[in-house]
Design an enzyme around this catalytic site. Structure first.
Site, short mmCIF file in Angstrom:
data_model
loop_
_atom_site.label_atom_id
_atom_site.label_comp_id
_atom_site.label_asym_id
_atom_site.label_seq_id
_atom_site.Cartn_x
_atom_site.Cartn_y
_atom_site.Cartn_z
CD GLU A 157 -2.94 -1.03 2.37
OE1 GLU A 157 -2.54 -0.61 3.48
OE2 GLU A 157 -4.10 -1.39 2.17
CD GLU B 68 -4.00 -6.37 2.48
OE1 GLU B 68 -4.78 -5.65 3.13
OE2 GLU B 68 -2.77 -6.33 2.62
#
Ligand SMILES: *[C@@H]1O[C@H](CO)[C@@H](O)[C@H](O)[C@H]1NC(C)=O
Ligand SMILES: *[C@@H]1O[C@H](CO)[C@@H](O)[C@H](O)[C@H]1NC(C)=O
Ligand SMILES: *[C@@H]1O[C@H](CO)[C@@H](O)[C@H](O)[C@H]1NC(C)=O
Ligand SMILES: *[C@@H]1O[C@H](CO)[C@@H](O)[C@H](O)[C@H]1NC(C)=O
Ligand SMILES: *[C@@H]1O[C@H](CO)[C@@H](O)[C@H](O)[C@H]1NC(C)=O
Length: 666
Positions: free
Chosen positions: A199, A279
């Site tokens: 991220e 995810e």
């Protein structure tokens, strides 16, 4: 001839169907040899040239006991998954600078670090692997997976192209890839893909623009180390755009409830490629004193169905959440917290309300995931039967037999005593061969002081993270009773906090300030990474107006060797903390999974057979600690509890995790 061939083929086909012996994943994808790995060169995944969908579940090996890895994998494969995903925790594999452990390397977490065994076991259980080695992993893990000794560097730019930081990343990755590379899919192993960073687009903060050049450097480090499988970055593009992407690297997305929004954003930048929810969050993590998060099974059914329908591949985060053992939990810092004031520690349990519980039991989500995969999968491979549950036991309540007073912990067992003119952060202590202290408690002791009546102790700056104060071995800071106490002395929120030490004069007193590291930040404000020291370090400490100098500093890391050899235990005559308490758990049969019920204790750390199992806090939301059978043995098991405030006469056990709603929710 033609007839014979048809006949043989028919017979084979019938055998195939009748015996239910569909090929395994590895047979289906590799029996004709391996010429290519996971490919995104067309609008769908192929593996070794055959159409493929990634049906993956996250299981972090460092959060699941090694003795249970195979059981968890069997349950994942039986749900129809073909892949598992795990991060790699740099801070565990290199706990001291230049000291590496990939299993049985003699460091405190050695049993969890058998990463080759993990990759091999996955293959044996017919699962592929996605590996996410970071170096930054977030994961609500201590320091997002960074080793705390990096804080000792004079200059270090975490998650940037800064030379010093990259030097250590490179050094670790060389060691890591030397171990895992032979397990890559095209070399005959299980690893089909690697993720670069984590991220990274989310690292944007005020004037900090994520450095593409940094991702480019990492990309090059992967390539230089002979990583040949598919490389991936993952962000939530509707939030972070393409800031965390790098040319030539496949972009995946993280998401909660908005798959189409994320996928459509990715397709704009990356048309004609398959889609992967790296995810998909089926639950969420918890903070101490916050609520226990749950996600409805119906929501999971709906969102996962939309992911499959799109169509896209997925990695369920988490399939099994597991546990933040001992000192391994992370923490959040508010975005603008420059000094620990908005610190929020993550609970010991990382149950995550995931598909399997922390203890590996099935949930309703398991049934949903299994049904959806059955419905959507077009890959004709054999799904094994769902394994039986592992037995659990609530052992009979045991009595606390012994106590080791705080004075005796220090006077009879101090691992080192460091003389220092001023208070110092734990990471900067000259111990562990120049790596400092990363975990545990740090005691700041001042001896031989004459305290006038009503002396006030003042700690400049913020405490990182909690502190109890003892005078001549007696606790003088307030016993924790409610969530609002965390706004007072002894916790991180106050700046320049004060404590009244005594009413009557005391001569020749010993003052101990015991400071706990309750989890290092795992994400957030980039400017905090190189400042997140633990202990007392933001200023000086005063008695009334007088600055204290000449401290004795005693690090308490609770290493196995130390805890197992403590001297000075005596029969328990008091439940007063701060102290260590001992209870023996006798087991005559094969040990089984259980839970420690800590509701009658206050705050502290439980250590089982020398292993720091986890932190507990009666405020909640977590009230029990998962104690896996593999951590126990036949015969006597040593339960040692470091209680900050008020202990109990007993330790009891439970069959499952107990959650409560804290009195005032943050
Ligand atoms: C692979 O999947 C694509 C997209 O669904 C499809 O067009 C193609 O026919 C499939 N190939 C095989 C061999 O099944
Ligand atoms: C700390 O990190 C920030 C953000 O990367 C960087 O600007 C700064 O130079 C670093 N400071 C030191 C002393 O390394
Ligand atoms: C301590 O560090 C030095 C230099 O990094 C190294 O040569 C030595 O082997 C280390 N000693 C131990 C006990 O790890
Ligand atoms: C804390 O003390 C420091 C230095 O003594 C001072 O600069 C700061 O303003 C104080 N903060 C508060 C909230 O009193
Ligand atoms: C002061 O206390 C220390 C223990 O901390 C003791 O060894 C010493 O004898 C005491 N000194 C006096 C003058 O009482």
């Amino acid at each position: 001839m033609a007839l014979a061939v048809t006949l043989i083929l028919t017979v084979c086909f019938l055998l195939f169907v009748n015996s239910g012996s569909l090929p395994t994943n590895y047979e289906y994808f590799t029996s004709d040899g391996i010429s290519s790995g996971l490919s995104v060169d067309q609008p769908y995944f192929t593996l070794n040239g055959k159409n493929f969908s990634v049906y993956s579940g996250a299981m972090h090996y460092f959060r699941v006991p090694r003795g249970h890895w195979r059981d968890r994998m069997k349950k994942m494969r039986a749900a129809g998954l073909n892949t598992i995903e795990t991060y790699v925790a740099w801070n565990l594999h290199e706990p001291y600078s230049g000291v590496y452990d990939f299993g049985d390397g003699g460091t405190e977490m050695e049993d969890f670090l058998h990463i080759e065994e993990l990759l091999q076991t996955a293959q044996e259980e017919d699962l592929f692997v996605i590996l996410r080695p970071g170096p930054y992993i977030c994961a609500e893990y201590n320091y997002g997976g960074f080793p705390a000794w990096l804080l000792r560097e004079k200059t270090i730019g975490f998650r940037t192209n800064e030379a010093n930081y990259l030097k250590y990343v490179k050094r670790f990755f060389e060691k890591l890839f030397a171990v895992v590379n032979k397990h890559q899919f095209t070399k005959g192993g299980s690893v089909i893909a690697f993720q670069i960073e984590n991220e990274y687009g989310f690292a944007a903060y005020k004037d900090f623009v994520p450095e593409r050049a940094y991702l480019q450097s990492l990309y090059q480090i992967f390539l230089d180390n002979d990583v040949v499988e598919l490389l991936i970055t993952s962000d939530s593009p509707s939030v972070e755009g393409d800031e965390g992407t790098v040319d030539g690297v496949f972009q995946a997305t993280n998401l909660g409830t908005d798959p189409e929004e994320q996928f459509n954003k990715i397709l704009k930048r990356q048309p004609n490629k398959p889609l992967l929810a790296m995810e998909y969050w089926v639950g969420w993590f918890d903070f101490w004193t916050g609520v226990h998060h749950t996600t409805e099974t119906g929501t999971v059914l709906e969102v996962l169905r939309r992911i499959l329908e799109f169509p896209a591949s997925f990695n369920i985060y988490m399939f099994i959440g597991g546990t933040n053992w001992g000192f391994t939990n992370g923490a959040s810092l508010g975005a603008d917290s420059f000094n620990n004031s908005e610190f929020m520690p993550v609970t010991t349990s990382y149950d995550y309300d995931s598909v399997l519980t922390e203890a590996g039991d099935y949930t309703d989500k398991y049934t949903v995931v299994k049904k959806l995969i059955e419905q959507y999968s077009t890959i004709p491979t054999n799904t094994p039967a769902v394994p039986n549950l592992q037995p659990k036991i609530a052992y009979p309540t045991i009595t606390v037999q012994k106590r080791l007073s705080f004075s005796d912990i220090i006077d009879k067992n101090a691992p080192y005593v460091i003389n220092s003119p001023n208070v110092v952060a734990m990471e900067l202590l000259d111990i562990n061969n120049g790596s400092g202290q990363s975990v545990g408690y740090i005691v700041y002791r001042k001896e031989n002081v004459d305290l006038a009546a009503e002396t006030v102790l003042m700690i400049e700056g913020h405490i990182c993270d909690t502190a109890v104060v003892l005078v001549n071995g007696v606790l003088v800071s307030p016993v924790l009773k409610s969530v609002s106490d965390i706004d007072g002395f002894g916790y991180w929120r106050l700046e320049n906090s004060t404590l009244l030490l005594n009413s009557n004069p005391i001569s020749n007193a010993t003052i101990d300030i015991v400071v706990e590291e309750w989890g290092r930040m795992n994400g957030g404000n980039i400017y905090q990474y190189n400042k997140t020291f633990k202990g007392l370090w933001q200023g000086d400490v005063y008695l009334n107006e007088d600055k204290i100098s000449d401290w004795k500093i005693i690090p308490l890391e609770f290493k196995k060797e130390w805890t197992n050899n403590l001297q000075g235990w005596s029969d328990k005559t008091s439940n007063d903390g701060t102290a260590l308490f001992y209870a023996a758990l006798e087991i005559s049969d094969e040990p089984q999974d259980t839970f420690l019920d800590m509701r009658k204790w206050t705050k502290g750390l439980v250590i089982v057979n020398g292993f720091p199992l986890g932190k507990y806090l009666m405020l909640g939301p977590q009230q029990t600690l998962y104690l896996p059978g593999p951590f126990l043995r036949k015969g006597t098991n040593d339960i040692v509890i470091f209680e900050h405030f008020k202990a109990n006469d007993e330790v009891s056990f439970a069959l499952k995790q107990i959650w409560t709603v804290p009195d005032t929710v943050q």
